[in-house]
Write a protein that holds these residues in place. Structure first.
Motif, PDB file in Angstrom:
ATOM      1  N   LEU A  71       0.824  -1.217   0.000  1.00 15.16           N
ATOM      2  CA  LEU A  71       0.000   0.000   0.000  1.00 15.16           C
ATOM      3  C   LEU A  71       0.856   1.264   0.000  1.00 15.16           C
ATOM      4  N   ARG A  96      -2.070   1.836  -9.315  1.00 13.99           N
ATOM      5  CA  ARG A  96      -3.376   1.924  -8.660  1.00 13.99           C
ATOM      6  C   ARG A  96      -4.216   0.678  -8.933  1.00 13.99           C
ATOM      7  N   ASN A 102      -1.945  -1.579  -5.731  1.00 16.36           N
ATOM      8  CA  ASN A 102      -2.753  -0.910  -4.716  1.00 16.36           C
ATOM      9  C   ASN A 102      -4.116  -1.574  -4.524  1.00 16.36           C
ATOM     10  N   ASP A 103      -4.817  -1.845  -5.610  1.00 14.50           N
ATOM     11  CA  ASP A 103      -6.131  -2.477  -5.488  1.00 14.50           C
ATOM     12  C   ASP A 103      -6.025  -3.897  -4.943  1.00 14.50           C
ATOM     13  N   ALA A 128      -3.722  -5.062  -2.857  1.00 14.63           N
ATOM     14  CA  ALA A 128      -3.445  -4.961  -1.419  1.00 14.63           C
ATOM     15  C   ALA A 128      -4.681  -4.475  -0.663  1.00 14.63           C
ATOM     16  N   THR A 129      -5.424  -3.559  -1.254  1.00 15.34           N
ATOM     17  CA  THR A 129      -6.636  -3.052  -0.604  1.00 15.34           C
ATOM     18  C   THR A 129      -7.657  -4.170  -0.422  1.00 15.34           C
TER      19      THR A 129
END
Length: 104
Positions: free
Chosen positions: A11, A45, A49-50, A52-53
């Motif tokens: 992140l 992103r 990022n997505d 890990a989110t």
């Protein structure tokens, strides 16, 4: 990347890349630095990022996971984008006024 850095590290990759790209843009300027920063943002992103989110929702019970994800995706994310955009616009307007470049 997730295996090496973990969720928190993964992140942190996007903000670090944006900070580095912004610094590069300030120092070097130009379309190339801006384009590379934007490409890094779009690439990271929707991948790192997505991914890990999504892993942040796993510890939640299945019955609450869907509601939590819907709330974050439907309320928190758009509100954050709106607040950040408003802040950038206000900052831009204030800096233009301070420099005397505002047009009426």
């Amino acid at each position: 990347l997730l295996d090496r850095l973990g969720v928190a590290g993964a992140l942190a990759v996007l903000p670090a890349a944006l900070a580095l790209g912004s610094a590069g843009t300030l120092v070097l300027g130009g379309l190339v630095a801006i384009s590379l920063t934007r490409a890094a943002e779009q690439g990271l992103r929707y991948t790192v990022n997505d991914g890990a989110t999504q892993l942040l929702y796993v510890p939640r019970p299945t019955s609450r996971r869907g509601r939590a994800k819907a709330f974050v995706d439907g309320v928190v994310r758009p509100a954050t984008i709106a607040a950040t955009s408003s802040s950038a616009i206000c900052s831009s307007c204030q800096s233009r006024r301070a420099s005397g470049n505002a047009t009426a």
